[in-house]
Design a protein around this motif. Structure first.
Motif, PDB file in Angstrom:
ATOM      1  N   ARG A   1      31.043  11.965  20.153  1.00 58.39           N
ATOM      2  CA  ARG A   1      30.020  11.257  20.061  1.00 58.39           C
ATOM      3  C   ARG A   1      28.637  12.328  19.673  1.00 58.39           C
ATOM      4  NH1 ARG A   1      30.591   5.943  20.914  1.00 58.39           N
ATOM      5  NH2 ARG A   1      31.978   5.276  22.365  1.00 58.39           N
ATOM      6  N   ALA A   2      27.881  11.694  18.753  1.00 56.02           N
ATOM      7  CA  ALA A   2      26.637  12.920  18.555  1.00 56.02           C
ATOM      8  C   ALA A   2      25.843  13.468  19.747  1.00 56.02           C
ATOM      9  CB  ALA A   2      25.765  12.024  17.420  1.00 56.02           C
ATOM     10  N   ILE A   3      25.939  12.512  20.728  1.00 60.61           N
ATOM     11  CA  ILE A   3      25.193  13.018  21.757  1.00 60.61           C
ATOM     12  C   ILE A   3      25.910  14.192  22.585  1.00 60.61           C
ATOM     13  CG2 ILE A   3      26.356  11.459  23.685  1.00 60.61           C
ATOM     14  CD1 ILE A   3      23.574  11.086  24.763  1.00 60.61           C
ATOM     15  N   ASP A   4      27.092  14.383  22.324  1.00 63.56           N
ATOM     16  CA  ASP A   4      27.957  15.663  22.981  1.00 63.56           C
ATOM     17  C   ASP A   4      27.843  16.595  21.980  1.00 63.56           C
ATOM     18  OD1 ASP A   4      28.467  13.952  25.150  1.00 63.56           O
ATOM     19  OD2 ASP A   4      30.126  12.930  24.202  1.00 63.56           O
ATOM     20  N   LYS A   5      27.362  16.677  20.803  1.00 61.55           N
ATOM     21  CA  LYS A   5      27.615  17.792  19.887  1.00 61.55           C
ATOM     22  C   LYS A   5      25.951  18.102  19.351  1.00 61.55           C
ATOM     23  CE  LYS A   5      29.633  15.048  16.900  1.00 61.55           C
ATOM     24  NZ  LYS A   5      30.273  14.483  15.504  1.00 61.55           N
ATOM     25  N   ARG A   6      25.208  18.596  20.617  1.00 64.61           N
ATOM     26  CA  ARG A   6      23.905  19.061  20.338  1.00 64.61           C
ATOM     27  C   ARG A   6      23.745  20.114  19.710  1.00 64.61           C
ATOM     28  NH1 ARG A   6      21.153  18.786  25.912  1.00 64.61           N
ATOM     29  NH2 ARG A   6      23.132  20.001  26.670  1.00 64.61           N
ATOM     30  N   VAL A   7      23.008  20.645  18.670  1.00 66.35           N
ATOM     31  CA  VAL A   7      22.676  21.565  17.888  1.00 66.35           C
ATOM     32  C   VAL A   7      21.361  21.754  17.715  1.00 66.35           C
ATOM     33  CG1 VAL A   7      23.475  22.911  15.927  1.00 66.35           C
ATOM     34  CG2 VAL A   7      25.274  21.645  17.005  1.00 66.35           C
ATOM     35  N   GLU A   8      20.770  22.971  17.739  1.00 64.99           N
ATOM     36  CA  GLU A   8      19.572  23.425  17.477  1.00 64.99           C
ATOM     37  C   GLU A   8      19.516  24.549  16.191  1.00 64.99           C
ATOM     38  OE1 GLU A   8      15.652  23.732  20.132  1.00 64.99           O
ATOM     39  OE2 GLU A   8      16.760  25.964  19.883  1.00 64.99           O
ATOM     40  N   VAL A   9      19.114  24.187  15.174  1.00 64.73           N
ATOM     41  CA  VAL A   9      19.170  25.085  13.784  1.00 64.73           C
ATOM     42  C   VAL A   9      17.764  25.774  13.674  1.00 64.73           C
ATOM     43  CG1 VAL A   9      19.770  25.033  11.319  1.00 64.73           C
ATOM     44  CG2 VAL A   9      21.061  23.721  13.095  1.00 64.73           C
ATOM     45  N   THR A  10      17.706  26.694  13.319  1.00 65.97           N
ATOM     46  CA  THR A  10      16.440  27.525  13.034  1.00 65.97           C
ATOM     47  C   THR A  10      16.810  28.415  11.651  1.00 65.97           C
ATOM     48  OG1 THR A  10      15.819  27.938  15.322  1.00 65.97           O
ATOM     49  CG2 THR A  10      15.069  29.626  13.554  1.00 65.97           C
ATOM     50  N   VAL A  11      15.728  28.023  10.830  1.00 62.45           N
ATOM     51  CA  VAL A  11      15.994  28.891   9.445  1.00 62.45           C
ATOM     52  C   VAL A  11      14.722  29.744   9.255  1.00 62.45           C
ATOM     53  CG1 VAL A  11      16.196  28.589   6.902  1.00 62.45           C
ATOM     54  CG2 VAL A  11      17.104  26.793   8.336  1.00 62.45           C
ATOM     55  N   GLU A  12      15.242  31.012   9.056  1.00 67.07           N
ATOM     56  CA  GLU A  12      14.203  32.067   8.792  1.00 67.07           C
ATOM     57  C   GLU A  12      14.069  32.696   7.418  1.00 67.07           C
ATOM     58  OE1 GLU A  12      14.991  35.160  11.827  1.00 67.07           O
ATOM     59  OE2 GLU A  12      14.592  33.964  13.486  1.00 67.07           O
ATOM     60  N   SER A  13      12.684  32.814   6.964  1.00 71.98           N
ATOM     61  CA  SER A  13      12.671  33.058   5.276  1.00 71.98           C
ATOM     62  C   SER A  13      11.788  34.339   5.470  1.00 71.98           C
ATOM     63  CB  SER A  13      12.261  31.915   4.808  1.00 71.98           C
ATOM     64  OG  SER A  13      11.859  32.559   3.350  1.00 71.98           O
ATOM     65  N   THR A  14      11.900  35.273   4.903  1.00 73.06           N
ATOM     66  CA  THR A  14      11.173  36.447   4.496  1.00 73.06           C
ATOM     67  C   THR A  14      10.447  36.449   3.170  1.00 73.06           C
ATOM     68  OG1 THR A  14      12.422  37.859   6.082  1.00 73.06           O
ATOM     69  CG2 THR A  14      10.887  39.017   4.445  1.00 73.06           C
ATOM     70  N   ASP A  15       9.201  36.255   3.024  1.00 68.23           N
ATOM     71  CA  ASP A  15       8.431  36.300   1.897  1.00 68.23           C
ATOM     72  C   ASP A  15       8.391  37.254   0.990  1.00 68.23           C
ATOM     73  OD1 ASP A  15       6.165  37.464   2.788  1.00 68.23           O
ATOM     74  OD2 ASP A  15       5.268  35.548   3.068  1.00 68.23           O
ATOM     75  N   LEU A  16       7.739  37.322  -0.035  1.00 66.38           N
ATOM     76  CA  LEU A  16       7.786  38.663  -0.977  1.00 66.38           C
ATOM     77  C   LEU A  16       6.863  39.634  -0.603  1.00 66.38           C
ATOM     78  CD1 LEU A  16       7.187  36.766  -4.483  1.00 66.38           C
ATOM     79  CD2 LEU A  16       9.526  37.535  -3.212  1.00 66.38           C
ATOM     80  N   ASN A  17       6.020  39.141   0.403  1.00 62.98           N
ATOM     81  CA  ASN A  17       5.114  40.198   1.236  1.00 62.98           C
ATOM     82  C   ASN A  17       5.693  40.728   2.471  1.00 62.98           C
ATOM     83  OD1 ASN A  17       2.886  40.090  -0.609  1.00 62.98           O
ATOM     84  ND2 ASN A  17       2.355  38.171   0.217  1.00 62.98           N
ATOM     85  N   GLY A  18       6.790  40.311   2.863  1.00 66.45           N
ATOM     86  CA  GLY A  18       7.451  40.840   4.274  1.00 66.45           C
ATOM     87  C   GLY A  18       7.345  39.881   5.185  1.00 66.45           C
TER      88      GLY A  18
END
Length: 327
Positions: free
Chosen positions: A208-225
């Motif tokens: 069940r979805a309730i047992d598959k807890r995941v926290e996703v973080t996406v990090e992006s570095t722009d052209l200025n750092g």
């Protein structure tokens, strides 16, 4: 009812066809999560005398084209199209290792800085510089403010795109198409399997979805750092961090959603075994039927299939992805 296994394995070297007349075993691995489909062909020890070895190696070499067909009673399905990558002879065993069109795309591509650009444009640049007879089928519209290719092969570029965007990237070698799609979007066909009829063995687990807890973080570095991040999913769940190149927050959200989707449903996880019929491929929708537990019935996206053939017969091991519907 008895069905006789048949195979047809043909190599093309310098325009000359060579058919394999004997076979110990063959395994084909196909997945939307891998950049390449692979095939391993093994010849039986009984025929591996020096004459046979010399004959095989004189007719088949690295880069030879190969088509593998398997089936019953001379009704054959094309299971693999690709190229010979390596031939090994260890412990009196000869193995022919094959790879799909990715074999061609391990060539270098010219250095370039693309900005702004998108996945399709990047893939088209790779194709144009390696084999322009291929077409690009891409419906994943993620954009980059900048994408740099430096001392890289086509494989390196596609691998980077896959790792950063979680795209399903694979080749249709026979038709010369490079596919790039959001996860679980490309639809190849439909097939039905029953726990009581044509599933021979199963390691499927209903979760069940309730047992598959995941926290996703996406990090992006722009052209200025400068670093920008977004987080989605269940707070306190297993943490997944994905680092991407410079892109908008909207596209970062698409990447996060793609990483999260496989944990957002009640349904089966795992694999099951079946015979060569019915045919099932990655991208197929597989309906799973269990007469004992109606709530487990549903349609699932097939992400991988391993097809094996030997003296005992043919077998497919199918790996399920997300649940698409309840049936």
């Amino acid at each position: 009812m008895y069905f006789e296994m048949d195979f047809d394995i043909t190599f093309l070297t310098n325009g000359i066809e060579h058919k394999l007349l004997t076979l110990a075993e063959c395994e084909i691995v196909s997945s939307v999560d891998n950049l390449a489909d692979t095939a391993t062909i093994v010849l039986p020890e009984a025929v591996l005398n020096e004459v046979v070895l010399n004959d095989v190696q004189s007719k088949i070499g690295r880069g030879s084209e190969v088509v593998i067909k398997l089936g019953y009673d001379n009704n054959l399905e094309t299971e693999f199209t690709g190229y010979v990558d390596n031939i090994t002879t260890n412990d009196s065993t000869l193995k022919i290792i094959c790879i799909d069109a990715l074999f061609l795309f391990r060539a270098a591509v010219p250095n370039i800085e693309l900005k702004p650009t998108g996945i399709k444009s990047i893939a088209q640049y790779v194709v144009n510089n390696i084999d322009s007879s291929f077409t690009v089928n891409c419906d994943y519209d993620i954009s980059y403010e900048k994408f740099t290719i430096y001392q890289a092969t086509g494989y390196d570029v596609l691998k980077k795109i896959q790792e950063e965007t979680k795209a399903n990237i694979f080749f249709d070698t026979a038709n010369k198409v490079l596919h790039i799609h959001p996860p679980y979007v490309e639809k190849g066909g439909d097939v039905k399997f029953s726990m009581h009829h044509n599933i021979e063995q199963s390691s499927l687990e209903y979760k069940r979805a309730i047992d598959k807890r995941v926290e996703v973080t996406v990090e992006s570095t722009d052209l200025n750092g400068n670093v920008t991040s977004i987080t989605t999913g269940t707070t306190g769940g297993d943490k997944v961090t994905i680092k991407v190149g410079p892109m908008s927050k909207a596209d970062m959200q698409k990447v996060a959603d793609a990483a999260l989707v496989k944990n957002s449903f009640d349904g089966y996880e795992g694999t099951f075994d079946s015979w060569l019929i019915p045919v099932v491929r990655p991208t197929y929708t597989a309906e799973i039927i269990d007469l004992d537990y109606d709530f487990k019935n549903g349609k699932y996206y097939v992400v991988a299939v391993t097809t094996s053939f030997n003296d005992s017969g043919g077998k497919r091991t199918t790996t399920l992805g997300i649940k698409l519907s309840n049936g």
